[in-house]
Design an enzyme around this catalytic site. Structure first.
Site, PDB file in Angstrom:
ATOM      1  CD  GLU A   1      35.324  51.576  34.152  1.00  0.00           C
ATOM      2  OE1 GLU A   1      35.838  51.834  35.251  1.00  0.00           O
ATOM      3  OE2 GLU A   1      34.328  52.186  33.702  1.00  0.00           O
TER       4      GLU A   1
ATOM      5  CE1 TYR B   1      31.745  40.633  61.920  1.00  0.00           C
ATOM      6  CE2 TYR B   1      32.855  38.782  62.942  1.00  0.00           C
ATOM      7  CZ  TYR B   1      32.322  40.057  63.029  1.00  0.00           C
ATOM      8  OH  TYR B   1      32.364  40.722  64.206  1.00  0.00           O
TER       9      TYR B   1
ATOM     10  CE  LYS C   1      34.443  51.437  38.856  1.00  0.00           C
ATOM     11  NZ  LYS C   1      34.280  51.927  37.461  1.00  0.00           N
TER      12      LYS C   1
ATOM     13  CD  GLU D   1      27.189  56.434  41.895  1.00  0.00           C
ATOM     14  OE1 GLU D   1      27.759  57.526  41.873  1.00  0.00           O
ATOM     15  OE2 GLU D   1      27.454  55.521  41.079  1.00  0.00           O
TER      16      GLU D   1
END
Length: 161
Positions: free
Chosen positions: A61, A93, A138, A113
């Site tokens: 990853e 936005y 994910k 986190e």
């Protein structure tokens, strides 16, 4: 056999209920300090934001971007835009989206986190949010799970960095 008649009996019973079963006295007319600090908020949200970023703790990853999905709720005191109809009086936005793409391309954290915290602080510091909820996940990280992730909530002045 005579039936017992409580009205004619010289015996009297007093039932004492435990404090948890007693009715609560009417609250005094006072405002709690914490309640006084809470303000009604309008919520601007972005749902289903999907992007690619390098995030994770597994070796595979740490080098290749992978998909993440983000849902944001951004609380601001009564939006003036409801009355003015001007973009400058609300959360833009497009500006949030652009900042998110920049953050996702440049952050150096490994955990969802930590990334969620960075996103929350960005919304508070740069966009003036008073409260935010960040749901970051994910999707399809594992074959048998739709998504894994975190949901955090932060309030302006909570002291999170």
């Amino acid at each position: 056999m005579d039936r017992f008649n409580p009205a004619s009996s010289p015996l009297h019973f007093t039932v004492v209920l435990p404090s948890s079963a007693r009715p609560m006295p009417a609250p005094a007319d006072r405002t709690e300090p914490a309640a006084a600090l809470r303000t009604a908020l309008d919520i601007v949200y972005i749902e289903g934001f999907v992007a690619q970023t390098v995030i994770g703790i597994d070796t595979d990853e740490l080098h290749e971007p992978q998909p993440i999905q983000l849902d944001l709720s951004i609380g601001v005191p009564s939006l003036r835009a409801c009355e003015t109809d001007q973009i400058g009086d609300t959360i833009n936005y497009a500006a949030v989206r652009a900042e998110l793409h920049t953050l996702l391309a440049t952050h150096k954290v490994q955990l969802l986190e930590a990334l969620a915290e960075r996103i929350a602080q960005l919304l508070i510091a740069r966009f003036g949010a008073h409260w935010v909820r960040v749901k970051l996940c994910k999707p399809a990280k594992f074959d048998d799970v739709a998504a894994v992730g975190v949901i955090i909530e932060r309030r302006r002045g909570d002291g999170h960095a």
